[in-house]
Design an enzyme around this catalytic site. Sequence first.
Site, PDB file in Angstrom:
ATOM      1  N   HIS A   1       0.819  -1.225   0.000  1.00  0.00           N
ATOM      2  CA  HIS A   1       0.000   0.000   0.000  1.00  0.00           C
ATOM      3  C   HIS A   1       0.852   1.274   0.000  1.00  0.00           C
ATOM      4  O   HIS A   1       0.326   2.366  -0.254  1.00  0.00           O
ATOM      5  CB  HIS A   1      -0.936   0.036   1.199  1.00  0.00           C
ATOM      6  CG  HIS A   1      -2.003  -1.010   1.181  1.00  0.00           C
ATOM      7  ND1 HIS A   1      -2.862  -1.174   0.099  1.00  0.00           N
ATOM      8  CD2 HIS A   1      -2.350  -1.967   2.089  1.00  0.00           C
ATOM      9  CE1 HIS A   1      -3.688  -2.183   0.362  1.00  0.00           C
ATOM     10  NE2 HIS A   1      -3.397  -2.684   1.550  1.00  0.00           N
TER      11      HIS A   1
HETATM   12 ZN   LIG Z   1      -4.338  -7.065   2.512  1.00  0.00          ZN
END
Ligand SMILES: [Zn+2]
Length: 304
Positions: A126
Amino acid sequence: MSVVIFSHSACNKHNLGSDHPEQPGRLHAIFDQLLSSGLDYAISHQTATSATDEQLALAHDRAYIRHVIEKNPTEGSVWLDDDTAMMNRSLEAARLAAGAAINAVDWVMQRDNAQAFCAIRPPGHHAERAQAMGFCFFNNIAIAAKYAIQHYQLSRVLILDFDVHHGNGTEQIVKDDAHILFCSSFEYPFYPHPDLTETTNILKLPLAAGSDGVAFRHGVTTKWLDKIAAFAPELVMVSAGFDAHYEDDMANLKWQEADYAWIADELKKIANRSAQGRIVACLEGGYAHSALGRSVVAMLKAWL
Ligand SMILES: [Zn+2]
């Protein structure tokens, strides 16, 4: 063939408490399951080294790297985004996680038919070029992919991300890099709420809440395998998150260990065809400890 695990005990010094889902118990569960499954005897364990600023800068802005270094607190915790907090040992762990991925690239590039799994925390997929997000500080897999291209002059690296969440950071970092093919499957609609736009080097496989491994296997088989074969990666990299497992409450997919074994086997076939068997996998999510341990074992068993 040989399978190696890169890790470091200090990855577990990044500890935001037992209420936080991204916690040291995750790595303990993996190592416990490796032992109890009997698989551990067949695996080599290596200690990771830290990534340098220079290496982090392969995927991140210098100003962002300085920001993370400066934010790392001497006591208490600080938040870099709504989900992502640091405590005094977080920077050390994050450098080791990225370093492990680089170590793993060196390992598989310098051997025949070698597969490496990085049992690391914090995860990375992320983390964007200049933004921490979703428990991630540095994008371990993107850093290592860029390192492989730069250091070994590779021109085609596959990153396949089967975490239940889309690897938004990886997409942002690699989207203009024709040397990298990024294939990401994820529950949709769901965090981090990606758009479904595809390009020549970004392929996306959205999966409906409640779907099981059959939908995933069908999508990979019909949408990805031909394109991956045509790309002919020289190195196969995997963002290996195990939070699509049916026992994992973080999301709503219903995969089982056999599905992880299946994708591991497909990745092995891809690697055998064009990448001399070379695979580097980095742990991303996976929060149901027993399911996480069993699923990692299923993946590694498929490679042994
Ligand atoms: Zn995840």
